[in-house]
Design a protein around this motif. Structure first.
Motif, PDB file in Angstrom:
ATOM      1  N   THR A  39      90.475   1.398  54.828  1.00 57.74           N
ATOM      2  CA  THR A  39      89.280   1.971  54.218  1.00 57.74           C
ATOM      3  C   THR A  39      89.487   2.023  52.707  1.00 57.74           C
ATOM      4  OG1 THR A  39      88.765   3.322  56.165  1.00 57.74           O
ATOM      5  CG2 THR A  39      87.842   4.059  54.067  1.00 57.74           C
ATOM      6  N   THR A  51      82.290   4.346  50.267  1.00 59.24           N
ATOM      7  CA  THR A  51      83.351   4.209  51.259  1.00 59.24           C
ATOM      8  C   THR A  51      83.121   2.924  52.033  1.00 59.24           C
ATOM      9  OG1 THR A  51      83.496   6.615  51.462  1.00 59.24           O
ATOM     10  CG2 THR A  51      84.499   5.312  53.219  1.00 59.24           C
ATOM     11  N   LYS A  53      84.486   0.883  55.072  1.00 63.37           N
ATOM     12  CA  LYS A  53      85.340   1.061  56.246  1.00 63.37           C
ATOM     13  C   LYS A  53      85.792  -0.284  56.790  1.00 63.37           C
ATOM     14  CE  LYS A  53      83.088   5.392  57.277  1.00 63.37           C
ATOM     15  NZ  LYS A  53      82.587   6.292  58.289  1.00 63.37           N
TER      16      LYS A  53
END
Length: 122
Positions: A39, A51, A53
């Motif tokens: 991540t 973010t 992932k």
């Protein structure tokens, strides 16, 4: 260098943290954190947070208007607003808007608005 290509003209500082996370601080105030599960978290000076992932889902927090944007690998974008309105934007240009009162509005890619309906959720 952690295998991260960076232009030579952008000054940055690398840190390897005891738990295995890598932190890169850029001169422009951006911080990028690489977690051990692949991540990547990017923090911007304006308070926004991105973010990325390892399942290819991107979550972007827009600090100024307190909105969360989720970008799925399919291209669908989900916006969660601070007033509890949720919008799904589809790659073809269509939208589904769920209002806080439970009303659902669908708008096709050509701009056609379908009849409103109420959500069965409580």
């Amino acid at each position: 260098s952690f295998g991260l290509p960076m232009p030579l003209h952008i000054k940055h500082e690398y840190s390897l943290l005891p738990d295995g996370r890598r932190l890169v601080k850029f001169q422009n105030g951006i911080e990028r954190e690489y977690l051990t599960d692949d991540t990547i978290i990017t923090r911007y000076p304006n308070g926004d947070i991105k973010t990325e992932k390892n399942d290819k889902i991107i979550v972007y927090w827009h600090e100024e208007d307190k909105t969360e944007q989720i970008i799925e690998p399919s291209g669908v974008q989900i916006f969660k607003f601070s007033n509890n309105q949720i919008e799904r934007h589809y790659p073809d240009g269509g939208k589904e808007v769920r209002l806080p009162n439970g009303t659902i509005r669908k708008i096709l890619a050509d701009g056609t608005k379908l009849p409103q309906k109420m959500s069965m959720q409580t």
